[in-house]
Design a protein around this motif. Structure first.
Motif, PDB file in Angstrom:
ATOM      1  N   PRO A  79      -2.834  -7.031   3.670  1.00  0.00           N
ATOM      2  CA  PRO A  79      -3.066  -6.355   2.671  1.00  0.00           C
ATOM      3  C   PRO A  79      -1.588  -5.472   1.775  1.00  0.00           C
ATOM      4  O   PRO A  79      -2.094  -5.007   0.814  1.00  0.00           O
ATOM      5  CB  PRO A  79      -4.286  -4.911   2.852  1.00  0.00           C
ATOM      6  N   GLU A  80      -1.240  -4.727   2.946  1.00  0.00           N
ATOM      7  CA  GLU A  80       0.297  -4.301   2.620  1.00  0.00           C
ATOM      8  C   GLU A  80       1.505  -4.516   3.488  1.00  0.00           C
ATOM      9  O   GLU A  80       0.793  -5.364   4.659  1.00  0.00           O
ATOM     10  CB  GLU A  80       0.156  -3.331   1.980  1.00  0.00           C
ATOM     11  N   GLY A  81       2.317  -4.355   3.123  1.00  0.00           N
ATOM     12  CA  GLY A  81       3.592  -4.587   4.121  1.00  0.00           C
ATOM     13  C   GLY A  81       4.353  -3.590   4.811  1.00  0.00           C
ATOM     14  O   GLY A  81       4.829  -3.942   6.115  1.00  0.00           O
ATOM     15  N   THR A  82       4.046  -1.949   4.496  1.00  0.00           N
ATOM     16  CA  THR A  82       4.809  -0.989   5.989  1.00  0.00           C
ATOM     17  C   THR A  82       3.607  -1.643   6.674  1.00  0.00           C
ATOM     18  O   THR A  82       4.812  -1.419   8.309  1.00  0.00           O
ATOM     19  CB  THR A  82       4.016  -0.225   5.319  1.00  0.00           C
ATOM     20  N   ASP A 259      -3.633  11.192   7.611  1.00  0.00           N
ATOM     21  CA  ASP A 259      -2.281  12.207   7.820  1.00  0.00           C
ATOM     22  C   ASP A 259      -0.772  12.523   8.066  1.00  0.00           C
ATOM     23  O   ASP A 259       0.239  13.203   8.348  1.00  0.00           O
ATOM     24  CB  ASP A 259      -3.086  12.923   9.242  1.00  0.00           C
ATOM     25  N   TYR A 260      -0.388  11.037   7.589  1.00  0.00           N
ATOM     26  CA  TYR A 260       1.369  10.934   8.184  1.00  0.00           C
ATOM     27  C   TYR A 260       2.232  10.736   7.263  1.00  0.00           C
ATOM     28  O   TYR A 260       3.010  10.174   6.734  1.00  0.00           O
ATOM     29  CB  TYR A 260       1.533   9.479   9.724  1.00  0.00           C
ATOM     30  N   GLY A 282       4.522   4.938  -3.801  1.00  0.00           N
ATOM     31  CA  GLY A 282       5.627   4.465  -2.497  1.00  0.00           C
ATOM     32  C   GLY A 282       5.510   6.658  -1.306  1.00  0.00           C
ATOM     33  O   GLY A 282       4.819   7.516  -2.787  1.00  0.00           O
ATOM     34  N   GLY A 283       6.537   6.819  -0.986  1.00  0.00           N
ATOM     35  CA  GLY A 283       6.380   8.200  -0.448  1.00  0.00           C
ATOM     36  C   GLY A 283       6.535   8.328   0.972  1.00  0.00           C
ATOM     37  O   GLY A 283       6.926   7.012   1.527  1.00  0.00           O
ATOM     38  N   ARG A 284       6.533   9.315   1.723  1.00  0.00           N
ATOM     39  CA  ARG A 284       7.480   9.531   2.951  1.00  0.00           C
ATOM     40  C   ARG A 284       6.225   9.135   3.545  1.00  0.00           C
ATOM     41  O   ARG A 284       5.024   9.942   3.718  1.00  0.00           O
ATOM     42  CB  ARG A 284       8.233  11.374   2.299  1.00  0.00           C
ATOM     43  N   TYR A 285       6.600   9.083   5.144  1.00  0.00           N
ATOM     44  CA  TYR A 285       5.796   9.011   5.832  1.00  0.00           C
ATOM     45  C   TYR A 285       6.409   8.978   6.917  1.00  0.00           C
ATOM     46  O   TYR A 285       5.964   8.083   7.889  1.00  0.00           O
ATOM     47  CB  TYR A 285       4.268   7.223   5.592  1.00  0.00           C
ATOM     48  N   ALA A 299      10.287   7.988   7.259  1.00  0.00           N
ATOM     49  CA  ALA A 299      10.514   7.205   7.047  1.00  0.00           C
ATOM     50  C   ALA A 299       9.559   7.093   5.839  1.00  0.00           C
ATOM     51  O   ALA A 299       9.647   8.188   5.404  1.00  0.00           O
ATOM     52  CB  ALA A 299       9.431   6.090   7.180  1.00  0.00           C
ATOM     53  N   VAL A 300      10.393   6.384   4.612  1.00  0.00           N
ATOM     54  CA  VAL A 300       9.979   6.767   3.597  1.00  0.00           C
ATOM     55  C   VAL A 300      10.157   5.697   2.653  1.00  0.00           C
ATOM     56  O   VAL A 300      11.292   4.738   2.918  1.00  0.00           O
ATOM     57  CB  VAL A 300      10.995   7.728   2.844  1.00  0.00           C
ATOM     58  N   GLY A 301       8.942   4.906   1.402  1.00  0.00           N
ATOM     59  CA  GLY A 301       9.834   3.423   1.014  1.00  0.00           C
ATOM     60  C   GLY A 301       8.529   3.229  -0.145  1.00  0.00           C
ATOM     61  O   GLY A 301       7.912   4.367  -0.561  1.00  0.00           O
ATOM     62  N   PHE A 302       7.955   2.401  -0.419  1.00  0.00           N
ATOM     63  CA  PHE A 302       7.457   1.984  -1.416  1.00  0.00           C
ATOM     64  C   PHE A 302       7.072   0.501  -1.866  1.00  0.00           C
ATOM     65  O   PHE A 302       7.816  -0.243  -1.152  1.00  0.00           O
ATOM     66  CB  PHE A 302       8.026   2.546  -3.132  1.00  0.00           C
ATOM     67  N   ALA A 303       6.370  -0.060  -3.050  1.00  0.00           N
ATOM     68  CA  ALA A 303       5.682  -0.839  -2.727  1.00  0.00           C
ATOM     69  C   ALA A 303       5.412  -1.581  -4.265  1.00  0.00           C
ATOM     70  O   ALA A 303       4.847  -0.128  -5.110  1.00  0.00           O
ATOM     71  CB  ALA A 303       4.700  -1.667  -1.962  1.00  0.00           C
ATOM     72  N   VAL A 304       5.836  -2.539  -5.028  1.00  0.00           N
ATOM     73  CA  VAL A 304       5.483  -2.618  -6.552  1.00  0.00           C
ATOM     74  C   VAL A 304       4.869  -4.029  -6.332  1.00  0.00           C
ATOM     75  O   VAL A 304       5.234  -5.175  -5.293  1.00  0.00           O
ATOM     76  CB  VAL A 304       6.825  -3.025  -7.237  1.00  0.00           C
ATOM     77  N   GLY A 305       3.970  -3.731  -7.329  1.00  0.00           N
ATOM     78  CA  GLY A 305       2.965  -5.206  -7.495  1.00  0.00           C
ATOM     79  C   GLY A 305       4.154  -5.991  -8.401  1.00  0.00           C
ATOM     80  O   GLY A 305       4.142  -6.379 -10.038  1.00  0.00           O
ATOM     81  N   LEU A 306       4.333  -7.668  -7.509  1.00  0.00           N
ATOM     82  CA  LEU A 306       4.533  -8.453  -9.078  1.00  0.00           C
ATOM     83  C   LEU A 306       3.885  -9.160 -10.264  1.00  0.00           C
ATOM     84  O   LEU A 306       4.602  -9.095 -10.944  1.00  0.00           O
ATOM     85  CB  LEU A 306       5.136 -10.273  -8.245  1.00  0.00           C
ATOM     86  N   GLU A 307       2.306  -9.370  -9.756  1.00  0.00           N
ATOM     87  CA  GLU A 307       1.757  -9.249 -10.922  1.00  0.00           C
ATOM     88  C   GLU A 307       2.450  -8.388 -12.543  1.00  0.00           C
ATOM     89  O   GLU A 307       1.965  -8.547 -13.165  1.00  0.00           O
ATOM     90  CB  GLU A 307       0.824  -9.241 -10.414  1.00  0.00           C
TER      91      GLU A 307
END
Ligand code: ATP
Ligand code: MG
Length: 418
Positions: A79-82, A259-260, A282-285, A299-307
């Motif tokens: 459902p997501e990539g992280t 929590d994380y 996104g955010g820090r985890y 770690a820190v990251g984000f995801a964007v929706g291409l649609e």
């Protein structure tokens, strides 16, 4: 007729240039910021997502495509990539290699949702994960990367909303304060939020239902309960964004329930998207790598929706499609000469096409127009005999005679001058 699945779309040839443009823009910026591509599987064991995303999230509670493998193992379409990225990071012992490590991914994700504009069951995300430091400059970097991609695409009316979730200890201290506030408003909350109040109270703040929002308008803010460490981090992040000229809006309701998740949480929204107004988040985890069995690795990251990006992408942003040549050949000698010419043009790097069904000039020119070709080469028996052809500029209608052997160079030069 067998139809595609609801909420699962075909991306037809007219739309793929748009998609490629978005993907190429994402790849270009990811490379500039030093992120390397990771390709993770489309499906994983279900427990990975349950543990990584959290059992009390919408995704895990009700949106996953889960099925039993032949041996009974429960599998889930990602459902997501992280989750997959972190699993790969841990499984391949990447933490033993020099840090930081910066990954990006692009690809389809699957969630069982009610299909509507900007909300599908198979959709696509671009995401990045920065492993190995708690330094606020990493948070700033991932937000800057996202901001550059979206700005480069000229998406309208973007807002970067940001919040701090504090350290895990800050949040632990805040949760009882929030819960006692929510209890005082329980009667006004939706059934979902009454349940969330017990399982994952932070998520009540995230509820989209207007009554719930109104009931929690004056909820205590986590940001008012930040430890000096979390506050410093937040100030550094905000200062960094300002220094880079990236505008932001503080949104104390922006939460991630798990929590994380800690410190920075952000979302990019646009007023152009209607109800589904988030483009990416996104955010820090810092705790996640450890939760999935790896060594402590912030770690820190984000995801964007291409649609959603595609919905907002102004047509003018798209580069013009590659120019091409139409070969209109006729006759017993012109026909074979045309096949040869097509091949020579293509091998020289000139996009070239023809319609083998057409046998009149009119039919050929209609096809050339339809395909938006810039030039047509008119090649009949006479032309084939004397080794040259008429090149017709489809816009100006001007025609000139050019030797067949010169044609590849002729078009390469003409296209270069565009
Ligand atoms: P939303 O509140 O819209 O459900 P989310 O919090 O579930 O979003 P994330 O998990 O943070 O979304 O995913 C990041 C981005 O992926 C979203 O901002 C959105 O652009 C996109 N996205 C998420 N779910 C879908 C979907 N079902 N269809 C299309 N895009 C989606
Ligand atoms: Mg969602």
């Amino acid at each position: 007729m067998i139809k595609g699945i609801k909420g699962v779309k075909d991306i037809l040839p007219e739309e793929t240039p748009r998609w490629r443009f978005i993907e190429e823009t994402a790849r270009r910026w990811a490379a500039r910021y030093g992120y390397q591509e990771i390709r993770i599987p489309i499906f994983e064991v279900t427990t990975l997502f349950a543990r990584s995303i959290g059992a009390t999230t919408d995704i895990v509670e009700k949106e996953m495509y889960t099925f039993a493998d032949r041996d009974g193992t429960s599998l889930t379409l990602r459902p997501e990539g992280t989750a997959g990225t972190v699993r790969a990071f841990v499984e391949h012992n990447r933490a033993a290699d020099p840090l930081p490590q910066k990954y990006f991914y692009l690809g389809p994700m699957f969630r069982h949702e009610r299909p509507q504009a900007g909300r599908l069951r198979q959709f696509h995300q671009f995401g990045v994960e920065y492993f190995g430091t708690q330094d606020a400059r990493a948070d700033i970097e991932v937000m800057a990367l996202l901001w550059r991609v979206l700005s480069d695409l000229a998406l309208p009316d973007l807002t970067l909303e940001i919040n701090s979730l504090g350290t895990p200890a800050d949040r632990a201290a805040y949760v009882p304060i929030l819960v006692s506030f929510l209890k005082s408003r329980a009667a006004r909350l939706c059934a979902n939020c009454q349940r969330r109040m017990e399982t994952n109270p932070l998520r009540v703040l995230d509820c989209k239902i207007p009554e719930c929002r109104a009931a929690t308008e004056d909820a205590p803010h986590l940001t008012a309960h930040l430890s000096p460490q979390a506050k410093d981090h937040f100030d550094l992040v905000l200062g960094g964004l300002t220094a880079l000229g990236i505008p932001y809006r503080l949104n104390p309701r922006l939460v991630r329930g798990l929590d994380y998740y800690c410190l920075t949480a952000f979302e990019i929204t646009s007023s152009h998207l209607g109800a589904q107004n988030a483009v990416g988040a996104g955010g820090r985890y810092d705790g996640l790598v450890e939760v999935l069995g790896g060594p402590n690795t912030p770690a820190v990251g984000f995801a964007v929706g291409l649609e959603r990006i595609s919905l907002m992408l102004p047509d003018q942003t798209l580069p013009p499609s590659a120019p091409s040549v139409y070969v209109a050949s006729f006759g017993s000698e012109g026909g074979p000469a045309g096949v040869l010419l097509l091949e020579q043009l293509r091998r020289a790097g000139v996009p070239a096409q023809s319609d083998y069904r057409a046998n009149t000039l009119k039919a050929h020119l209609r096809q050339a127009d339809r395909a938006h070709c810039l030039f047509a080469v008119l090649l009949g028996d006479d032309e084939a005999k004397r080794g040259s052809a008429l090149v017709r500029n489809m816009k100006t209608k001007v025609q000139e005679d050019v030797p067949l052997s010169e044609l590849p160079r002729f078009f390469l030069t003409a296209f270069q001058a565009l």
